[in-house]
Design a protein around this motif. Sequence first.
Motif, mmCIF file in Angstrom:
data_model
loop_
_atom_site.group_PDB
_atom_site.id
_atom_site.type_symbol
_atom_site.label_atom_id
_atom_site.label_comp_id
_atom_site.label_asym_id
_atom_site.label_seq_id
_atom_site.Cartn_x
_atom_site.Cartn_y
_atom_site.Cartn_z
ATOM 1 N N VAL A 39 -9.769 2.463 2.585
ATOM 2 C CA VAL A 39 -9.714 1.144 1.951
ATOM 3 C C VAL A 39 -8.831 0.233 2.791
ATOM 4 O O VAL A 39 -7.671 0.568 3.062
ATOM 5 N N ARG B 261 0.824 -1.205 0.000
ATOM 6 C CA ARG B 261 0.000 0.000 0.000
ATOM 7 C C ARG B 261 0.858 1.255 0.000
ATOM 8 O O ARG B 261 1.952 1.293 0.557
ATOM 9 N N TRP C 189 -8.882 6.826 -0.535
ATOM 10 C CA TRP C 189 -9.151 7.287 -1.895
ATOM 11 C C TRP C 189 -9.975 8.558 -1.806
ATOM 12 O O TRP C 189 -11.023 8.579 -1.163
ATOM 13 N N LEU D 121 -8.754 0.975 -6.169
ATOM 14 C CA LEU D 121 -7.681 0.145 -5.643
ATOM 15 C C LEU D 121 -6.327 0.584 -6.187
ATOM 16 O O LEU D 121 -5.326 0.604 -5.456
ATOM 17 N N ARG D 122 -6.274 0.908 -7.453
ATOM 18 C CA ARG D 122 -5.034 1.386 -8.055
ATOM 19 C C ARG D 122 -4.522 2.637 -7.345
ATOM 20 O O ARG D 122 -3.314 2.804 -7.147
ATOM 21 N N LEU E 163 -15.619 -3.020 -1.227
ATOM 22 C CA LEU E 163 -15.320 -1.663 -0.762
ATOM 23 C C LEU E 163 -16.446 -1.178 0.153
ATOM 24 O O LEU E 163 -17.625 -1.358 -0.148
ATOM 25 N N ALA F 88 -2.994 1.494 -3.826
ATOM 26 C CA ALA F 88 -1.944 0.487 -3.843
ATOM 27 C C ALA F 88 -0.661 1.051 -4.453
ATOM 28 O O ALA F 88 -0.620 2.186 -4.929
ATOM 29 N N GLY G 226 -11.196 -4.348 0.506
ATOM 30 C CA GLY G 226 -11.301 -3.714 -0.808
ATOM 31 C C GLY G 226 -10.674 -4.576 -1.888
ATOM 32 O O GLY G 226 -11.194 -4.677 -3.006
ATOM 33 N N PHE G 227 -9.545 -5.232 -1.559
ATOM 34 C CA PHE G 227 -8.851 -6.061 -2.538
ATOM 35 C C PHE G 227 -9.493 -7.441 -2.663
ATOM 36 O O PHE G 227 -9.101 -8.225 -3.535
#
Length: 227
Positions: A191, A175, A180, A220-221, A200, A224, A195-196
Amino acid sequence: RKQPADFNPFLPYDPDLFVADLSPTHVALLNKYKVVDHHLLIVTRRFEEQESLLTLQDFAALAVCMAAFAGLAFYNAGVVAGASQRHKHLQLVPLPLAPERPPVPIEPALATACFRGAVGSVPAFPFAHAFARLDELTADHLRDRYRLLRDVLGCAADTPYNLLATRQWMLLVPRRREHWEPSPGTREISVNALGFAGSLLVRDQEQLRLVRERGPMDVLRHVATPL
């Protein structure tokens, strides 16, 4: 009443939340702030920092719980990874996470993983990650897979990350930020590891709309580590 900054809900823990003694080093508690029913916490009896590396004892306690029922285990390694308590604890929620869907929503993407040896990567994931199948549910095997995923990603001891595992697989995601922020001035969305997993958590309909608009994978992008 606001709790002091150093408040530890696990020392002592609320006896009404006690589930079982797992080992000389760990106890199982119900999560007072549960995401779903039967949301378990796997907590060290003595204080350890949530950022500290998982140990053989942690995985031994986790294996006891995972052998008892099919669930999704996860670990938020530090505040940046979505942890809300400093005292080390893994979490375990029963499956499926939602009715009439895959037991873990992200599993269709995991099925497309490409492997080099024991470690896989998922083409649909636009962020750094490492994925592995599990051959057995033992503390040694879980610990060894965990170490392998960390090594492949080059995670330092202080790298924040999320770890997810079922009886069949393990996923590790480094992370870079906890939240976000859809746009300047809007309320941030925290998150954590769920979330992964494809789950969410939002506070209201407006946040739900924003997640749908941008797409979960973009959220997520954002939190992370880049590829």
